[in-house]
Design an enzyme around this catalytic site. Structure first.
Site, PDB file in Angstrom:
ATOM      1  N   HIS A   1      12.808  74.131  92.077  1.00 58.30           N
ATOM      2  CA  HIS A   1      14.124  73.759  91.531  1.00 58.30           C
ATOM      3  C   HIS A   1      14.508  72.318  91.839  1.00 58.30           C
ATOM      4  CE1 HIS A   1      15.399  77.510  89.772  1.00 58.30           C
ATOM      5  NE2 HIS A   1      15.117  78.185  90.873  1.00 58.30           N
TER       6      HIS A   1
ATOM      7  N   ARG B   1       7.806  75.881  98.569  1.00 58.38           N
ATOM      8  CA  ARG B   1       8.202  76.873  97.564  1.00 58.38           C
ATOM      9  C   ARG B   1       7.619  76.330  96.251  1.00 58.38           C
ATOM     10  NH1 ARG B   1      13.218  79.344  95.402  1.00 58.38           N
ATOM     11  NH2 ARG B   1      14.207  77.334  95.280  1.00 58.38           N
TER      12      ARG B   1
ATOM     13  N   ASP C   1      -3.859  72.444  99.328  1.00 58.72           N
ATOM     14  CA  ASP C   1      -4.773  71.308  99.509  1.00 58.72           C
ATOM     15  C   ASP C   1      -4.027  70.081 100.052  1.00 58.72           C
ATOM     16  OD1 ASP C   1      -6.835  72.858  98.624  1.00 58.72           O
ATOM     17  OD2 ASP C   1      -7.233  71.738  96.782  1.00 58.72           O
TER      18      ASP C   1
ATOM     19  N   GLU D   1      13.665  88.542  94.075  1.00 57.53           N
ATOM     20  CA  GLU D   1      14.817  87.886  93.453  1.00 57.53           C
ATOM     21  C   GLU D   1      15.343  88.669  92.255  1.00 57.53           C
ATOM     22  OE1 GLU D   1      14.662  83.470  93.860  1.00 57.53           O
ATOM     23  OE2 GLU D   1      12.617  83.753  93.161  1.00 57.53           O
TER      24      GLU D   1
ATOM     25  N   ASP E   1      19.185  84.086  92.420  1.00 55.04           N
ATOM     26  CA  ASP E   1      18.500  84.813  91.347  1.00 55.04           C
ATOM     27  C   ASP E   1      18.799  86.306  91.438  1.00 55.04           C
ATOM     28  OD1 ASP E   1      17.077  83.115  89.549  1.00 55.04           O
ATOM     29  OD2 ASP E   1      15.824  82.506  91.220  1.00 55.04           O
TER      30      ASP E   1
HETATM   31  C1  3PY Z   1      17.736  81.820  94.963  1.00 55.12           C
HETATM   32  O1  3PY Z   1      18.817  82.011  95.531  1.00 55.12           O
HETATM   33  O2  3PY Z   1      17.421  82.367  93.892  1.00 55.12           O
HETATM   34  C2  3PY Z   1      16.763  80.940  95.574  1.00 55.12           C
HETATM   35  O3  3PY Z   1      15.680  80.814  95.057  1.00 55.12           O
HETATM   36  C3  3PY Z   1      17.161  80.220  96.815  1.00 55.12           C
HETATM   37  O4  3PY Z   1      16.146  79.450  97.343  1.00 55.12           O
HETATM   38 MG    MG Z   2      15.457  81.722  93.161  1.00 55.84          MG
END
Ligand code: 3PY
Ligand code: MG
Length: 257
Positions: free
Chosen positions: A46, A71, A85, A149, A175
């Site tokens: 993000h 992430r 890597d 999520e 999410d």
């Molecule tokens: C979310 O809250 O969906 C996230 O990915 C936070 O890192």
């Molecule tokens: Mg998220």
């Protein structure tokens, strides 16, 4: 490459605390690295951080303590291979909804025969200088954490946790709230119940339960600890910056009244 302190903490379900980076500059990593976090996650999903930005940011962590985690932008073999890597000691894989998707993330993170990660000289093995040592240790040393999520992921949580090689799960509260139709309401009862279900399943199956406490107030952190989360990302560089700037500005404005 010995088993990292993070892998040990996850395996023992011991509390481990880190934070989150969305600003793609090594100075951010250098600053956060001094504050005692055990690990720092660089966000390639993000934020406008690509693979070069990731390597630059984690060069700011080198020798300073916190382990660099990524992430990744999606559950994709190339996305996972490239951050490993570049030197990530673990991956956090977003939007994993089923055991099959979790198995795909694990495979991408492991060298054969356990997985499909490609071998090469790269930053992680000092451009080949430590090739043998790195390649033989990496599968056991690198943490694979999948993000829960969505309602679908919560419904499948037992199967996801049962996938060999999944070291823990990590809830993305925003999410999750969107998936339950209550976007942004991360403390809505539906979201809280989903989080509790995930923690209970983790406790039963002996895997680490993680949460991103994006808005890291004292109350939110102590609630997450009470709820049983053991892999806790608190705050985020952009949020820390905004909160501190707001506090300073408000202080200054009060002084002018
Ligand atoms: C979310 O809250 O969906 C996230 O990915 C936070 O890192
Ligand atoms: Mg998220």
């Amino acid at each position: 490459m010995v088993m990292s302190s993070l892998k040990t903490a996850l395996a023992e379900n011991r509390l481990t605390i880190g934070s989150w980076i969305q600003i793609g500059h090594p100075a951010v990593a250098e600053t956060l690295a001094t504050l005692g976090f055990e690990w720092l996650v660089v966000d390639l999903e993000h934020a406008d951080i690509g693979i070069k930005g990731f390597a630059d940011v984690i060069r700011g962590l080198h020798g300073r303590g916190p382990l660099p985690l990524a992430r990744v932008r999606e559950n994709d073999t190339l996305a996972i291979r490239q951050v490993l890597d570049a030197g990530a000691k673990g991956v956090i894989v977003p939007l994993v909804n089923s055991a099959e998707e979790a198995a795909r993330a694990v495979e991408a993170a492991k060298y054969p025969p356990e997985g499909v990660r490609g071998f090469a000289f790269c930053r992680a093995n000092e451009w080949g200088i430590n090739f043998d040592a790195y390649c033989s240790a990496a599968n056991n040393a690198i943490a694979v954490i999948v993000m829960i999520e969505s309602k679908q992921a919560v419904d499948n949580i037992e199967d996801i946790l049962a996938v060999e090689g999944v070291d823990g799960v990590f809830i993305g509260p925003y999410d999750m709230s969107g998936s339950y139709g209550v976007t942004g309401q991360t403390d809505h009862p539906l979201v809280l119940e989903a989080c509790h279900k995930v923690v209970r399943a983790c406790q039963t199956q002996g895997k680490a339960a993680g949460l991103h406490v994006v808005n890291a107030t004292e109350d939110a952190i102590s609630q997450a600890l009470k709820d049983g989360f053991t892999f806790l990302a608190i705050g985020m560089d952009t949020v820390f910056l905004k909160q501190a700037a707001e506090r300073a500005r408000n202080c200054a404005l009060k002084g002018n009244l």
